[in-house]
Scaffold this motif. Structure first.
Motif, PDB file in Angstrom:
ATOM      1  N   GLY A  76       0.852  -1.188   0.000  1.00  0.00           N
ATOM      2  CA  GLY A  76       0.000   0.000   0.000  1.00  0.00           C
ATOM      3  C   GLY A  76       0.881   1.229   0.000  1.00  0.00           C
ATOM      4  N   ASP A  78       0.524   3.513   1.949  1.00  0.00           N
ATOM      5  CA  ASP A  78       0.705   3.729   3.387  1.00  0.00           C
ATOM      6  C   ASP A  78       2.100   3.328   3.858  1.00  0.00           C
ATOM      7  OD1 ASP A  78      -2.085   4.387   3.873  1.00  0.00           O
ATOM      8  OD2 ASP A  78      -1.696   3.616   5.895  1.00  0.00           O
ATOM      9  N   ASN A 152      -7.654  14.308  -0.017  1.00  0.00           N
ATOM     10  CA  ASN A 152      -8.603  13.582   0.816  1.00  0.00           C
ATOM     11  C   ASN A 152      -8.606  14.273   2.182  1.00  0.00           C
ATOM     12  OD1 ASN A 152     -10.111  11.717   2.222  1.00  0.00           O
ATOM     13  ND2 ASN A 152      -8.602  10.086   2.109  1.00  0.00           N
ATOM     14  N   SER A 204      -5.265   1.023  -4.870  1.00  0.00           N
ATOM     15  CA  SER A 204      -6.397   0.861  -3.945  1.00  0.00           C
ATOM     16  C   SER A 204      -7.673   1.577  -4.368  1.00  0.00           C
ATOM     17  CB  SER A 204      -6.009   1.360  -2.553  1.00  0.00           C
ATOM     18  OG  SER A 204      -4.969   0.579  -2.021  1.00  0.00           O
TER      19      SER A 204
END
Ligand SMILES: *Cc1c(COP(=O)(O)O)cnc(C)c1O
Length: 341
Positions: A76, A78, A152, A204
């Motif tokens: 990810g 992340d 976001n 994702s």
């Protein structure tokens, strides 16, 4: 970036670090007898994954028009955020700068690494105030500026990214998790011009493969080599690598996904008009809407009760809920309920 070379930004212990090298992966060695890694000779998923993710990177490089040596793959994006913080920010000493509101994980990983998190408050249209940025950027402890574009949870894009690349004395990360939904250009084309740029993308969202946990960092060969040095060697598992490679071979898959979402996004936007519990729908370049409600508590609670899960952003963003674009049947249920409220 004004005058720093990348090496002067990297933590001393990371500069000294020797990467873990898998002989097999780095020499593309595929022997009939493989007794080097203490694996089992039996089973379907018995071998370690390719730690260099070569096949995946080659495919991506072709698609993105960059060199494979300019790509790092993470569990990810992340994981890549975490690694970037660890490479450049000395615990208890350095700091990161991020937009506010923005993606919480930048602050999360910086805090775990014991770095200060400086927040740049956006204006009422969720734009960066450039004079505020210039003032904030003077802090010498800052090593990384996390830009999120489209952002976001606000949905809008950051204008004039080159301004930040030129006026920040450190690494500028442009997180493009939602770039496929936007008409704005990716910052990938700025890689040649700015040595302090890292662009993050992910499988994702638009690609629809969040469960596989695969994200990418694009940057100079030098920055990518640091990411490759600090990452866990086998950070992306065999099944995920294979799934992504297969998906990349399905030529129109991404475009089909994105077109459907954009159609639904337009449909939802139209439906929101005239719904009385909605005060304001913010414009979006992503696959979600930030919506200010007349009575956010009432709307959110009612949606939860009817098992429609959305992301409440109040009180940080007053009166707001973030709602992502779903399938037509999900979107219809949402609209019917909002009309009822
Ligand atoms: C969803 C999202 C990501 C994606 O993270 P993965 O770890 O790749 O799933 C990254 N950045 C932002 C801003 C996001 O909203």
């Amino acid at each position: 970036m004004k005058n720093n070379s990348i090496k002067t930004l990297v933590r001393e212990n990371i500069l000294q670090l020797q990467p873990y090298i898998s002989f097999r992966d780095h020499n593309e060695f595929n022997a009939p007898v493989m007794l080097d890694a203490n694996e089992s000779p039996f089973g379907e998923c018995n071998r370690y994954p390719d730690s260099t993710q070569k096949k995946l990177k080659t495919k991506l490089a072709g698609l993105k028009k960059v060199s494979p040596s300019q790509i790092a793959i993470g569990n990810g994006s992340d994981e890549l955020i975490d690694l970037i913080v660890k490479i450049f920010c000395e615990p208890k000493k350095d700091a990161i700068l991020m937009m506010n509101p923005s993606f919480a994980m930048y602050g999360f990983y910086a805090t775990i690494n014991e770095n200060k998190v400086l927040k740049l408050d956006l204006d009422e249209n969720f734009e960066i105030v450039k004079s505020d940025f210039l003032k904030a950027a003077e802090d010498p402890s800052l090593k990384i500026f996390f830009l999120c574009s489209p952002n976001n949870p606000t949905g809008n894009s950051v204008d004039d990214i080159e301004f930040y690349l030129q006026n920040f004395n450190g690494i500028v990360v442009v997180d493009e998790a939602y770039i496929e939904f936007s008409e704005k250009k990716s910052s990938l084309e700025l890689l040649e011009k700015y040595s302090n740029l890292i662009v993050l993308q992910t499988f994702s969202k638009a690609w629809g493969i969040a469960g596989a946990r695969v994200g990418m960092a694009y940057a100079s060969e030098e920055i990518i080599s640091f990411i490759n040095t600090v990452k866990a060697p086998y950070n992306v598992n065999v099944l995920s690598q294979e799934l992504i490679i297969k998906t990349l071979e399905e030529e129109n898959k991404l475009q089909e996904n994105v077109s459907l979402i954009l159609e639904e996004r337009a449909w939802l936007k139209q439906q929101f008009e005239g719904i009385t519990c909605i005060k304001k729908v913010f414009s979006t370049d992503a696959n979600f809407f930030l919506i200010r409600m007349e009575n956010v508590d009432k709307v959110y609670t009612r949606m939860l009760k009817e098992e429609i899960l959305t992301s409440r952003r109040d009180p940080a963003i007053s009166g707001c809920i973030r709602i992502n674009v779903g399938s037509r049947s999900e979107n219809e249920k949402l609209i019917n309920l909002l009309k009822e409220i």
